[in-house]
Structure formats: C-alpha cells, structure tokens
Design a protein around this motif. Structure first.
Motif, short mmCIF file in Angstrom:
data_model
loop_
_atom_site.label_atom_id
_atom_site.label_comp_id
_atom_site.label_asym_id
_atom_site.label_seq_id
_atom_site.Cartn_x
_atom_site.Cartn_y
_atom_site.Cartn_z
N SER A 45 0.81 -1.21 0.00
CA SER A 45 0.00 0.00 0.00
C SER A 45 0.84 1.26 0.00
CB SER A 45 -0.96 -0.01 1.21
OG SER A 45 -1.91 -1.03 1.05
N CYS A 46 0.17 2.37 -0.26
CA CYS A 46 0.84 3.66 -0.36
C CYS A 46 0.09 4.69 0.49
CB CYS A 46 0.86 4.12 -1.83
SG CYS A 46 1.45 5.82 -2.07
N ILE A 47 0.83 5.40 1.34
CA ILE A 47 0.29 6.56 2.05
C ILE A 47 0.71 7.78 1.25
CG2 ILE A 47 0.14 7.81 4.23
CD1 ILE A 47 -0.80 4.87 4.40
N LEU A 69 6.09 10.61 9.12
CA LEU A 69 6.11 9.71 7.98
C LEU A 69 6.99 10.28 6.87
CD1 LEU A 69 2.37 8.62 7.74
CD2 LEU A 69 4.29 7.19 8.45
N LEU A 70 6.84 11.56 6.63
CA LEU A 70 7.62 12.24 5.60
C LEU A 70 9.11 12.18 5.92
CD1 LEU A 70 6.77 13.66 3.01
CD2 LEU A 70 6.78 15.83 4.26
N GLU A 121 5.53 20.42 11.89
CA GLU A 121 6.45 19.73 12.79
C GLU A 121 5.67 19.06 13.92
OE1 GLU A 121 9.62 19.22 12.50
OE2 GLU A 121 9.91 20.45 10.71
N GLY A 122 6.07 17.81 14.23
CA GLY A 122 5.46 17.10 15.34
C GLY A 122 4.25 16.27 14.98
N THR A 123 3.72 16.42 13.76
CA THR A 123 2.54 15.65 13.37
C THR A 123 2.95 14.28 12.84
OG1 THR A 123 2.54 16.55 11.12
CG2 THR A 123 1.28 17.75 12.78
N LYS A 126 10.25 4.93 11.18
CA LYS A 126 9.89 3.53 10.92
C LYS A 126 8.75 3.03 11.79
CE LYS A 126 12.99 3.17 7.75
NZ LYS A 126 12.53 3.16 6.34
N SER A 127 8.35 3.80 12.78
CA SER A 127 7.20 3.42 13.61
C SER A 127 6.47 4.68 14.05
CB SER A 127 7.64 2.59 14.82
OG SER A 127 8.55 3.32 15.62
N ILE A 128 5.15 4.56 14.14
CA ILE A 128 4.28 5.68 14.46
C ILE A 128 3.38 5.29 15.63
CG2 ILE A 128 2.41 7.16 13.63
CD1 ILE A 128 5.03 7.84 12.32
N LYS A 129 3.24 6.19 16.60
CA LYS A 129 2.41 5.91 17.76
C LYS A 129 0.99 6.41 17.54
CE LYS A 129 2.53 6.22 22.81
NZ LYS A 129 3.22 6.83 23.99
N MET A 130 0.02 5.53 17.81
CA MET A 130 -1.39 5.89 17.74
C MET A 130 -2.13 5.21 18.87
SD MET A 130 -2.22 5.66 13.64
CE MET A 130 -1.78 3.92 13.55
#
Length: 454
Positions: free
Chosen positions: A352-354, A369-370, A362-364, A374-378
């Motif tokens: 897939s593609c984001i 991702l940009l 900054e900070g978002t 390699k990992s994102i907190k949600m």
C-alpha cells in the motif's frame, strides 16, 4: 495625545499554528482569528494554558477562515467569558460550525478511549472542549459580505478573498488613519477550484503568513505525479490512502481523481471519501457554487464517481476489503480522525501507499512519515511503517514564496512595517530575506506573546 494601537501575538509566531492576534485601541479589544495550536506536544499544551487576557473584555473577533488553526480556540474563548460577535464570511460560518463540532467530537472520543484503555498520563483524560462548548459559539457568528466595509465599534473592516479555502479572506482593518491588513492564509494564483487572492487596496501595517516562505511549488503538474503513484500502487495490487484536510483539499483531490478517471488515465477501481466533515464541506460547494470555479453539473458528476462513506460500520467494511482502492480520509496531517483507523490496517502493508498531499507541520504524524520514521504511535500503541510513503508537492492551499512576494509587492502603497507570522523558522527568515530585496520598510518576525505599539 493620540491613543496608541496595542498588538500582541498570542499564536502563529515562529510556528504555523494557533493563529491569534490581540488588538486594543481606546476602549475596544478584539482578536483577529482564534486558532488552536497543533503539532508537537509542547505546542498542544499551549491550548490548555490560562488565557493571557480577560476574555470577557474582548469585544469581538474577526475571522479570516474556518481552519482549526484559525478558529479552533473559539469554544475556549467563549468558555472563558467572551460573549461578543464573531465576524466572518458566510461559507466560513458554515465551515466553522462543522469543524468545531468535528474537533470537539474527536476530542471527546479520544479522551473516552484513553480512559477506557488507560494509556493517558492524565486521570481522567479530558477533552479540551466538548460538543456543548462548541455549540455555544454558533449564535455569536455574524456574516459579512466580501468587499463591503463594515463598521464595528471603533474600527472599520473589509474582507477580501484570499483563495485559500472556500470563504477564506484577508481582512483590512481601518483604525485611526492606519490600515492594518491581515493576510490570513493566501492561496495559489492558479488553484483548480478557487479564484485567485485579491490584493488589498492599501496597507500601512501588514501581517503576512509565511507557510511556504522558503520554497517554491514545483512547476510540474501535480496531477501527473498523482497518476504515476496510482499506477505504481495498482501494479503492486495495493491500496492508496490519502490523508487529506477535509476543507478544500479533499474536494480538490476528488476533482483531480475524477478528471483522471474520466480521461481513462487511471484504472477503474473504487474510490471512497471517508471524512464526515469533508462530506459536509462537499455539500457547501454546491450551496456556495458562486465562490468557486466548479460548475454545478461538474460537481454532481464528480460526486457520483465516489462512494461516500457515512458510517463507521462502512469504514470498517472498506478497511477490511482486501481489493485495491483509493481512500481519501481526514485529517490531513494524521493528527486524528478516520485516517488513523486506516493507518492501523495499512501502515504495515508493504503493497500500500500513504500519499501525503498537504503541508505537514512539525510534530505531526504526517511529518514523521515524511521524515522516514519507521514506527508511528497511535492510541498508545506503536505501528511499524512498511507502506510506501509518497508526497505530492504543488497541491498546497498556500501560496509559495514567489506568490507571497508578488502579493505583497502588488499592494499599491507599500506598508510601513511587515510582520511575518504563520511559518516555521526557516520559512520566516528566508521570506524576510527575500522581501528585503525590494521592501524599504521594517520587517519584523514577532515572538510568541510579544507586544507592539503603533
């Protein structure tokens, strides 16, 4: 002795969020915009601070447009005692109502989720403001017509179109013999949907945004990049997820995708719009069709090419569908909203593609991702990023460096001073340096909470 005009920058100083300027003259106090701080935690915490002024003594608010970073603090302003009028164009009034309800709903849901799953440091976690708080703003919204002078207390004001989103305006304010011009957010001259920004007739003091003060939008047609990335994803049999601002950007992406599909330049695959607020704004494009370039029959044909998702059950169904598809969902910087539900499923999907199609502060999560994280907190959990991350430049609703310079230089009478706001550090100082090539007056980059007197 002639009374001074007092100005204090309560937001959008050395950052692109929290637009909020306090002005006082004689017995009149007012705000130009009342936006939320977004982005990193340090900025977001500013939203919780006790206001710098007595909100009950603010006489009125002048709004440039309905984005959250320009209107999202209004419920807190009212909660702290404000009861005056909030002046804006008619499309802005409708967008403000939508965006405040959406913001409050997201905050309530995230606070409830944090309490339910016990991942917040605060016990209990609370919403910054509630749906009831948001609704208290609505009776105070007062519609003004563009290009008409309005007398408000000790001032006069005029709203001129800025081309950023539907209803967005720059505001000219006459105080004494001075003309203060607040640019709001300036759009691109050749936006596919909106008319170009108008030029103020005069300005003695200019308050200009600087979002893209350090860069030029690419000259290549962004639709070409959109077409290329779609073909890439479908060769991998992957899904394309497009985090998009619900106001104007989602509709612009819909327009481009519809055009590509109509011209048989992309495969015949399902396309979804999944943002409740974006759907409501889509309705406003029909209601206020004289405010944009899209003909009503084009609007209807464009909408018919998308499946409009209205319930969360349908969102789950789309997420679980393994077939290739394109989904547009809010928010544009992935700070909240339906897009996070798609991220939970597709961030770790290598096929897939984001596809990022707007400014990432900054900070978002979008900026992370940009930047290749390699990992994102949600929602208190970490998710591995394996999806391909792409960005399309040139789709911004903001003017680039040259367009900002041209807009300033076209003002018939050069201002005495220019205050640069609503930009990150490099954008602010780069634009200042470029403007100094032609501008002979003083250019100031104010600090947060800094005060000036005119």
């Amino acid at each position: 002795m002639e009374k001074l005009i007092h100005i204090k920058f309560l937001g959008a100083a050395h950052t692109v969020t929290g637009s909020k300027t306090w002005i006082s003259y004689l017995q009149t106090q007012f705000l130009v915009d009342a936006g939320l701080f977004q982005g990193n935690k340090e900025l977001r915490l500013l939203n919780w601070q006790t206001p710098e002024m007595d909100c009950s003594k603010i006489n009125f608010v002048l709004l440039t447009h309905g984005h959250l970073d320009h209107c999202g603090w209004l419920p807190l302003l009212v909660k702290n005692g404000f009861h005056g009028k909030i002046y804006c164009t008619e499309p802005t009034k409708k967008i403000v109502q939508l965006i405040l309800l959406d913001s409050a709903k997201i905050q309530e849901e995230e606070a409830a989720k944090a309490n339910r799953e016990n991942y917040s440091k605060h016990h209990p976690a609370k919403a910054l403001y509630t749906l009831e708080d948001a609704k208290k703003v609505f009776p105070l919204l007062q519609v003004v017509k563009p290009n008409e002078m309005v007398s408000i207390g000790a001032i006069q004001a005029k709203w001129i179109l800025s081309g950023h989103i539907l209803g967005a305006s720059s505001i000219q304010i006459w105080i004494r013999d001075e003309i203060l011009v607040f640019s709001g957010d300036i759009g691109q001259r050749k936006d596919a949907l909106l008319y170009p920004p108008q030029i103020p007739e005069a300005a003695t003091y200019l308050f200009s945004e600087s979002t893209y003060g350090n860069r030029l939008h690419i000259s290549t047609n962004p639709v070409i990049a959109l077409e290329r990335y779609i073909h890439e994803a479908f060769q991998r049999k992957g899904t394309i997820i497009i985090p998009s601002f619900a106001v104007e950007r989602a509709q612009l992406i819909m327009y481009f995708l519809w055009q590509l599909k109509k011209e048989n330049k992309i495969p015949n695959f399902p396309m979804y719009l999944d943002t409740p607020m974006g759907i409501s704004v889509l309705d406003l494009f029909a209601e206020f069709h004289h405010w944009h370039r899209l003909e009503l029959h084009e609007y209807e044909e464009m909408c018919a090419s998308f499946e409009i998702i209205t319930t969360y059950e349908d969102t789950v169904s789309v997420i679980e569908n393994p077939n290739p598809k394109i989904v547009i969902a809010a928010s544009g910087m992935a700070t909240g909203g339906r897009i996070l539900s798609y991220f939970e499923r597709y961030l770790s999907d290598e096929k897939s593609c984001i596809l990022l199609v707007g400014y990432q502060a900054e900070g978002t999560r979008g900026k992370r991702l940009l930047d290749g994280e390699k990992s994102i907190k949600m929602y208190g959990n970490w998710y591995q990023v394996k999806a391909i991350i792409r960005q399309i430049d040139g789709l911004s609703a903001h003017a680039d460096q040259q367009e900002l310079i041209d807009w300033v230089n076209q003002i018939p009478t050069p201002p005495k001073q220019i205050f640069l706001v609503h930009g990150e550090e490099d954008a602010l100082f780069t634009l200042k340096e470029k403007l100094e090539d032609d501008f002979k007056g003083e250019i100031i980059i104010p600090k947060l909470m800094e005060s000036f007197q005119i």
